[in-house]
Structures are given as structure tokens and as C-alpha cells.
Design an enzyme around this catalytic site. Sequence first.
Site, PDB file in Angstrom:
ATOM      1  N   HIS A 201     -38.666  34.236 -38.007  1.00 57.01           N
ATOM      2  CA  HIS A 201     -38.686  35.318 -36.893  1.00 57.01           C
ATOM      3  C   HIS A 201     -40.033  34.202 -36.957  1.00 57.01           C
ATOM      4  CE1 HIS A 201     -41.900  38.959 -36.230  1.00 57.01           C
ATOM      5  NE2 HIS A 201     -41.090  39.393 -35.351  1.00 57.01           N
TER       6      HIS A 201
ATOM      7  N   CYS B 269     -30.377  31.024 -22.216  1.00 52.58           N
ATOM      8  CA  CYS B 269     -31.321  32.069 -22.981  1.00 52.58           C
ATOM      9  C   CYS B 269     -31.283  31.621 -24.485  1.00 52.58           C
ATOM     10  CB  CYS B 269     -30.831  33.549 -22.294  1.00 52.58           C
ATOM     11  SG  CYS B 269     -29.572  33.700 -23.799  1.00 52.58           S
TER      12      CYS B 269
ATOM     13  N   ARG C 110     -40.116 -14.022 -37.860  1.00 53.17           N
ATOM     14  CA  ARG C 110     -40.269 -12.903 -37.538  1.00 53.17           C
ATOM     15  C   ARG C 110     -38.841 -11.777 -36.916  1.00 53.17           C
ATOM     16  NH1 ARG C 110     -44.129 -13.433 -32.856  1.00 53.17           N
ATOM     17  NH2 ARG C 110     -45.422 -11.035 -33.459  1.00 53.17           N
TER      18      ARG C 110
ATOM     19  N   GLY D  62     -43.934  -2.161 -39.060  1.00 53.24           N
ATOM     20  CA  GLY D  62     -44.564  -2.332 -40.547  1.00 53.24           C
ATOM     21  C   GLY D  62     -43.324  -2.221 -40.873  1.00 53.24           C
TER      22      GLY D  62
ATOM     23  N   SER E 137     -23.984  33.224 -19.810  1.00 53.81           N
ATOM     24  CA  SER E 137     -25.621  32.670 -20.443  1.00 53.81           C
ATOM     25  C   SER E 137     -25.464  32.719 -22.106  1.00 53.81           C
ATOM     26  CB  SER E 137     -26.594  33.966 -20.114  1.00 53.81           C
ATOM     27  OG  SER E 137     -27.568  33.202 -21.026  1.00 53.81           O
TER      28      SER E 137
ATOM     29  N   LYS F 236     -39.502  -8.318 -29.633  1.00 57.61           N
ATOM     30  CA  LYS F 236     -39.642  -8.852 -29.469  1.00 57.61           C
ATOM     31  C   LYS F 236     -39.121 -10.802 -29.248  1.00 57.61           C
ATOM     32  CE  LYS F 236     -42.395  -8.491 -33.228  1.00 57.61           C
ATOM     33  NZ  LYS F 236     -42.249  -8.887 -35.063  1.00 57.61           N
TER      34      LYS F 236
ATOM     35  N   TYR G  71     -28.724  26.440 -14.682  1.00 56.36           N
ATOM     36  CA  TYR G  71     -30.039  26.408 -15.479  1.00 56.36           C
ATOM     37  C   TYR G  71     -30.234  26.316 -16.998  1.00 56.36           C
ATOM     38  CZ  TYR G  71     -29.291  32.121 -16.884  1.00 56.36           C
ATOM     39  OH  TYR G  71     -29.055  32.627 -16.528  1.00 56.36           O
TER      40      TYR G  71
ATOM     41  N   MET H   4     -40.408  -3.816 -41.337  1.00 53.83           N
ATOM     42  CA  MET H   4     -39.747  -5.449 -41.989  1.00 53.83           C
ATOM     43  C   MET H   4     -40.668  -6.086 -41.434  1.00 53.83           C
ATOM     44  SD  MET H   4     -35.890  -5.220 -39.702  1.00 53.83           S
ATOM     45  CE  MET H   4     -37.346  -4.455 -37.785  1.00 53.83           C
TER      46      MET H   4
ATOM     47  N   ARG I  54     -44.846  -5.949 -25.421  1.00 51.50           N
ATOM     48  CA  ARG I  54     -43.608  -4.924 -25.701  1.00 51.50           C
ATOM     49  C   ARG I  54     -44.706  -3.626 -24.831  1.00 51.50           C
ATOM     50  NH1 ARG I  54     -44.233  -4.099 -32.017  1.00 51.50           N
ATOM     51  NH2 ARG I  54     -46.465  -2.977 -32.088  1.00 51.50           N
TER      52      ARG I  54
HETATM   53  P1  ADP Z   1     -44.788  -7.189 -36.834  1.00 52.49           P
HETATM   54  O1  ADP Z   1     -43.317  -6.927 -36.117  1.00 52.49           O
HETATM   55  O2  ADP Z   1     -45.472  -6.662 -37.522  1.00 52.49           O
HETATM   56  O3  ADP Z   1     -46.157  -7.162 -35.957  1.00 52.49           O
HETATM   57  P2  ADP Z   1     -45.594  -9.948 -36.309  1.00 52.49           P
HETATM   58  O4  ADP Z   1     -43.893 -10.728 -36.026  1.00 52.49           O
HETATM   59  O5  ADP Z   1     -45.613  -9.183 -34.608  1.00 52.49           O
HETATM   60  O6  ADP Z   1     -45.306  -8.947 -36.967  1.00 52.49           O
HETATM   61  O7  ADP Z   1     -46.076 -11.028 -36.757  1.00 52.49           O
HETATM   62  C1  ADP Z   1     -46.709 -10.272 -37.931  1.00 52.49           C
HETATM   63  C2  ADP Z   1     -48.523 -10.742 -37.131  1.00 52.49           C
HETATM   64  O8  ADP Z   1     -48.211 -12.694 -37.464  1.00 52.49           O
HETATM   65  C3  ADP Z   1     -48.714 -10.846 -35.738  1.00 52.49           C
HETATM   66  O9  ADP Z   1     -50.301 -10.509 -36.013  1.00 52.49           O
HETATM   67  C4  ADP Z   1     -48.192 -12.144 -35.278  1.00 52.49           C
HETATM   68  O10 ADP Z   1     -49.685 -12.440 -34.219  1.00 52.49           O
HETATM   69  C5  ADP Z   1     -48.530 -13.207 -36.237  1.00 52.49           C
HETATM   70  N1  ADP Z   1     -48.063 -14.440 -35.323  1.00 52.49           N
HETATM   71  C6  ADP Z   1     -46.409 -14.561 -35.969  1.00 52.49           C
HETATM   72  N2  ADP Z   1     -45.985 -15.282 -35.379  1.00 52.49           N
HETATM   73  C7  ADP Z   1     -47.020 -16.822 -35.512  1.00 52.49           C
HETATM   74  C8  ADP Z   1     -46.936 -17.429 -35.142  1.00 52.49           C
HETATM   75  N3  ADP Z   1     -46.197 -18.423 -34.393  1.00 52.49           N
HETATM   76  N4  ADP Z   1     -48.054 -18.058 -34.571  1.00 52.49           N
HETATM   77  C9  ADP Z   1     -49.425 -17.967 -34.927  1.00 52.49           C
HETATM   78  N5  ADP Z   1     -49.686 -16.075 -35.168  1.00 52.49           N
HETATM   79  C10 ADP Z   1     -47.809 -15.341 -35.970  1.00 52.49           C
HETATM   80 MG    MG Z   2     -46.114  -7.918 -33.246  1.00 58.15          MG
END
Ligand code: ADP
Ligand code: MG
Length: 902
Positions: A481, A859, A96, A105, A792, A26, A879, A107, A363
Site C-alpha cells: 500500500h 491499468c 584487456r 571494474g 483494460s 572495447k 494505451y 574484469m 565508448r
Molecule cells: P577498464 O576496462 O577497466 O578500463 P582497460 O582495459 O581499459 O580496463 O585498461 C585499464 C587501464 O590501462 C586504462 O586506463 C587503459 O588506458 C590502460 N591501458 C590499457 N591498455 C594500454 C596500452 N596498450 N597502453 C597503455 N595503457 C593501456
Molecule cells: Mg578502460
Amino acid sequence: MAKYVYFFGSKGTDGDASMKNLLGGKGANLAEMARLEMPVPAGFTITTEFCSVYFDAGRKFPDSLKAEVAAALKQTEACMGMKYGDPDNPLLLSCRSGARKSMPGMMETVLNVGLCSETIPGLIKKSGNERFVYDAYRRLITMYSDVVMEKAEDVEPAEGQGIRVQLERIMEGMKEAKGYESDTDLKAADLKELCEAYKAKIKQVLGRQFPDSPEDQLWGATGAVFKSWNGRRAVSYRRIEGIPGEWGTACNVQSMVFGNMGESSATGVAFTRNPATGENKFYGEWLVNAQGEDVVAGIRTPNPLNEETKNDQNRHLASLEKEWPESYKELDDIRTALEKHYKDMQDIEFTIQEGTLYMLQCRSGKRTGTAALNMAMDMLAEGLIDGRTAITRVAPAQLDELLHPIVDAEAEKDAEAFVSGLPAGPGGARGEIVFTSPDAVAAEKAGKTCILVREETNPEDVEGMRAAAGILTARGGMTSHAALVARGWGKCCIVGAGAMKINMAAKTMSVGGKTFKQGDTITLNGTRGLVYEGALAMIDATENPRFQEFMKIVDEHRTMGVRTNADTPEDARVAREFGAEGIGLFRTEHMFYGEGSEEALFVLRKMIHAGSNDERNAAIDELAPFVKRDIKATLEAMDTLPVTVRLLDPPLHEFVPQSEAAQDELAKALGITVDEVKKRGADLHEVNPMMGHRGVRLGITYPYLTEMQIRVILEGAAELKKEGKAPHPEIMVPVTGMVEELDFVKPIFDRVKQQVEAQSGVEVGCLYGTMIEIPRACLTADKMAKTAEFFSFGTNDLTQMGFGYSRDDIGGFLGDYLEEGILPADPFQTIDQEGIGQLIQMAVERGRATRPDLKIGICGEQGGDPASVEFCFKAGLNYVSCSPYRVPIARLAAAQAAVQAK
Ligand code: ADP
Ligand code: MG
Ligand code: MG
């Protein structure tokens, strides 16, 4: 001193996309987008390296870090023209998480950090929108109490008593009392009241006050992000995905932008192409007056991004394209720029604050196998990527999806599996339950599709297994088997569904309190190991011309050969269609199993039960035409390509007749009593047949049997040559551990070859080699290679003997070993590179030291496993060989290994 904080913003960005290991995916991509001058709210990333510093320091922030953060925060404030904690012009932040590899989902993230009694009035004044401010505040309180005050503190609430749920209940109560349908109906005063109720609840439940200082909030949220790396969910996810704990997560502290500022604000997520189909259409969802998590949380049905990707659920809703064409255009341009830059499909998050677009994440997007293939081929055609890159865009395992019918993921979402087992054979299958092999055959004859349900399968079930659309067993492991056979045929199969109790007498099976009887319909997802009641929808992945094109490119980059394990001309033909370049393992004994084998099996039994050498040799002569017929037909099917024929391998006791009728018939043919037949059969019994009288040991005690096999192989080849064909037999001696064994058989080979060539007048090229499947053979590979012209690796037995695990009994403890992390994976599925891999490398080195042009292959079942294929490539094998349906997977894995090695 190490630098732990990296700034990103409209100017002076420190990081870039190449720094994923340090900044997390990220953070690296936020920096990259900032460099590309895309509208990214400014902020900074605290590195993944700091994560372990943080834990080592007892979950504390050293002063040096605080200084670095203060400097980066200043830069952020300058970019945004606001100040964190300022009463008049307050900047809010998000904290974040973000690891090297995306862990969706797993962390935590906290939004709207910095809202408190000091900053709330200023923000209301500045935005002129009191409702927005209290909406942001109640979100902060919810997330912060959940993530920072509960999860990060390892508070373990009882089921349904988590603080987040308790707060949400208060909100639901208010909505109900006021007759509101949606969160957006809540007024400013409602939200304000809610925030006070929330804070009181937190104090009551968690015994602590929600912090009212921007400073405390920032460090609390940042610490919680790092702590979430070691949260329970993240830890178990890492174990499953094999992500090392040392990697750590980064923490991205970013200026907030607001999609919840009213009717001209929105938030959304999108894919630059359709992740399910690969179609080159911008695909996404958005919500007006909402903040990030609302889109995925499913509290409101999100709107479609544009007109052309509307679906049945959202057709009635307005698209961004129609509603706000300018924002859409801007976003669409960013989409194009991102694809051009990353040269791959991107998964993006965006927010529109009062008409201004901001990018919050990008990403490379997850996709299905079909989408991966289509995108790779499209991008190649578009000139976005070259062939080398195209072949890395499809994971070998994803090819499975393209080769088998599969359960429709949509249908599966709404269904609940009643039992699960090991995913032994890929794809999906549905049909009526049958409990015996004959019932399966009968059902097929009657034109029904059926699922064969067994305690476990044995070789006598092959007919039923063939007839069934899918196989489900209560016992057995991934290499049992049933699993081996099913994978070989590309058949859907689930084994080891231990919760299932089968009552053969009543022809029922039950799980929990539920009982199924013969004829009831079930659906198997062999790719995931899940079983459902009833018939779920299936998707047919039929022959696809793009797949063929793709595989052509794959082969252009591949350097290692790919053969198949096939025992019949039909299998050989299928494998050739899948691109096999030869047969790496033809198991002679397979002609004694299954339909049409009765006659040959009968003669084999005569041989086994012979009372004297003469009687035995006579039976061997009688057996010769059967063996010759099958081998010749296979050589012909593989014309021009090599076929490795393994001499008879299994212990003979396997073929001893068990039924009264068969014993009776054999007795008549041999002129002895049934009791004598039984006695001779019983004499062959061994305590541990897998390590008993088998393989080359049979060939040494019965040299005439060896001679016969060699003769018919060479005669078959000679005859084909005379017909103008180009057969390439290779004779492989199994279960050897000493060169002396090879040296015993070699003169027989030489003599017979000379005889056959003299009689037929044609020269038959034929290599003489051995299977390497006993550790001693690896240790003495230099000697083995003096006689063997090829090796083999029989990695099933090599793993069995290297570990001392019986492959048929591994089911008893494998689950525990995997669960406890003692074994990283089933070594019968993917080569144990650390241990068994050393044996392989040693054998390659020592063998080639003696014979530099020694041909070496594998094999074992693992020959179709992508990680094992890569290992074989690195070990210098010529191979790999695998079951027919895995041939394309092995081709792709081999090509990817070659591309990566360059
Ligand atoms: P995840 O990795 O679980 O997607 P994120 O860090 O991307 O978690 O954040 C969760 C939500 O919060 C995302 O939908 C993201 O767009 C929103 N978000 C994160 N940072 C900001 C920000 N600076 N301003 C507005 N929305 C944010
Ligand atoms: Mg995100
Ligand atoms: Mg073996």
C-alpha cells in the site's frame, strides 16, 4: 574454421564498431578508431566467441588459435616497428578484457606484458630511462600476480592478505622509510629493489615463481582475461544487470604505449561533454608520468583537462590545455571527430608518450538523467542527431530524476546508510521522524518536513503519508500500500527496511545498536532504497523548459496512448499537466478514504449495514449525490478526454466501522444497537476477501447499487454536455471471469442510459467494457468481447491470480526468489512477459477476433514500467495507464518502442 582473431592498427584493420557482439565494445571501438586513422596502438582482439571455446576446452588454447595469434602479432609488430620478446627492441603488450556491454571494474587487464630479464636491458637502452622500465616492471608484477596468479587460479586470500595488497604494503614501507610522499619519488634503484622484493614475496605467498618468459606471460595474461568473465565479481554483476553468461568477454591484446616515461608523458580519461550536467564542454582528468589505472585509483589528485572545467579540488593544478597546448589541440580535434562520427558523447582514454598522443579507448559515455536530456536537446539543435535518435538518448527511468528532488550524489558519497530497504518511491526526502499519521499531519501544520516511519502502512495512514515528505516502512514489498500510494503521488518512499525495529510505545526506532527518536532528522534516497542519518544535501529538479520541449518530440513519435490512474479531480489535473490523455482507471471506492470522505463513508456504511432491501436501497439513493459529485468533477477536469470509471470493486468488509464512536453513531442512525452493528459487520467477514464477494459479484447481488453508479456517471456526463463540455465516460466492470456476468449488468446499463438520455435530452456516448484481471477472462476473451466494447488489463490481479501470489504477502519470499534468480524481477512491477504476458496476448487476439475495433488498455501498476510499456506496444494495446508521475516515463517508453519498431 571460425576466425577468432581480429587485427587493428594503422592499416589492415579487420573489425569495426558494428561488431560489438563479437569483439566486445572495447575491441570494436578500437578497430573503429583505427579505421578513422586515429592514433591507436596496434593490436588484435580475440573474440567473445572464443571465450566459450576456451572454457569448453577446459581453459586451454588450441593450436589453431596460437597460430592465429602469431599471425596477428606479426602484423602488430610490423605496425609498431618492434618485436615481442626481442632483446634489443622489445614490444610490450597489454591484455584487456572487454564484453559486449561495459562492465566497469568487473574484469581484468594486465599491462606491460613481455617485460622479463631478457627484455629489460634492451628497453632501458632504447628508452634511456631505467626508472621507467622498473616502474613498468613493478606494475606488471603487481597486476600479473594479482590477476593471473591469484584471481584466475581461484586463490581466496584472507581479508587484507591478497597478493596485491601485500605487494603494495612493501612499496608503502619503502616510501615511508625513505621519506617519499608520492610514487613518483621512487628512484630507479628503489624500483629495481622493489621488483626483486615483489618476486620473492610472490614465491613465498603463492608458492610459484613469477614467469620470466614473454611467451608464458602473454598466454597467462590472455587466459586470465577470459577467466575473469567467470570471476565472482563479474558473475554477480551479470546477474544484477541481466547479462547472459553465454556472451563471454573478448580479450584485446594491444601494443603498450607509456604515460610513465617521464615528465613529457602522461595518461588521462575524458568525456567529450560533461557527463553530470551535459554541458558541451570537454571534460576530463590527466596525470603526468603515470599509467592508466593511476587516474581512477585516486592515489594522486588528477589534473584538470582544460581551464574552463576546473573545480575546487583541482583549481591549483595545471591543465593539459595550458601545459601542453599541442597535445591538447590534437586531443580536442579527436574529440570533435569522435562526436561527429559516433553522434554521441564519448568516454575516452588516452596516453601521451613523450609528447605523442595515443587513443586507448572510446565508448558512449554513461550520464545522469539531466545530462542525457541536455545532450539530446543540444545535439538535436547542433544537427548532430534527429528527433528519433534524440528520444532514444534518455532512458525512461532517467526521467524520474528530472521529476523529483533528489539526494545530491556528492553528499551521498561521503555518507553511510544505516539501513536499506526496497526503493519504492523515487527521489529523495529528508525531515524529522514521526511515527503516526496524526503526528505527520501535525508536523506539516507546524511547517516542518517529516518522514513517516511505520511498521507498515494501511489506508488509514493516507493523511499522514500525504503530509510527510517521505515514507519509510519496516515491512511490505514494492507494491504494498505505502509503495503504491507513494508512487502515485511521486513521493519518496522506502519499504521493507526489515533491519529497523520500531517501538511504537516509546516512539523510537532502532537499527543495530543505534536508536532514533521522534524529531531526529533522517534522509531517504527512494531511488536506491538507502536511509541516512541527518540531513543530506538535495538537488531540486524543478520545471525545466527543455524537458517540455523534449516531451513534445517524444509525443510526435508516439503511437500508443498514455492515460493515468486517478481518483480525484486534483490527481486528474496533475496527470493532465504530465501529458495524460485520459483516465484509464478511476476507482470509485477511493471517495470513501481520506480527508473529506466522512460523510460519504457514513452513508456507505448505512448501506452495508442495512437490515433489508428497502433500507439498503434507500441508503444507495442517499449515496448517489456523493458518487455523482466526485465523478462529475473528474469528468470535468478531464474534459474532452476519456475517463474509465470502474464500478465499486473492494469487498465491503473493508468499510465496516472499527472504532466505538463510529459504531455508536451508525447504530443511532440505523436505529439498532451497537451490538447489532458489530454483528452485521462481523457477518461480512470473509476468509479470503480478495477472492470473495467483490467487484462484479457485488454488482450482481446488489443490482440497485450497480444501477445507481451507472446512473450518476451518465447523469453527470449529460449535465456537463448541456454546459457545453465534452465528457467521455467509459464504464468498466471489475473482476469478471465470464461473459455471463457482463451480460447480467449490460441490460441495466442499456436501460439506464436510455432513461438518462430521454430525461436529459442529450445523447451520452459511453463505452461499456471490463477489466481483464482473471485468467479465465483471458481464456474466454472471444466471448467477453461479444459484450465488452473495451478491455483494460488489471495486471496486478492478473499477476496475483496467474502466479497464485498474494501481492500483499509477496514480501515474505520475493527477496529470496530474486536473489536465487528464480524470478528475474518483481512481476508486480514489470510484467512477467513469459507467463502473464501470454495471457495478455491471448486475450488481445481472441478479443479482437470477435470485435476488431476492441479498445484495449492496461491499468495495472506495470503500465508505467518501461519494459512493460514496450511489451504492451508489441501486444497491440491502444494505451497504457499509470500513476500521474509516471505518465512522462510511459510516454517516453511508448515513443521509444514505436521508433524501435520501425
Ligand atoms: P577498464 O576496462 O577497466 O578500463 P582497460 O582495459 O581499459 O580496463 O585498461 C585499464 C587501464 O590501462 C586504462 O586506463 C587503459 O588506458 C590502460 N591501458 C590499457 N591498455 C594500454 C596500452 N596498450 N597502453 C597503455 N595503457 C593501456
Ligand atoms: Mg578502460
Ligand atoms: Mg483488481
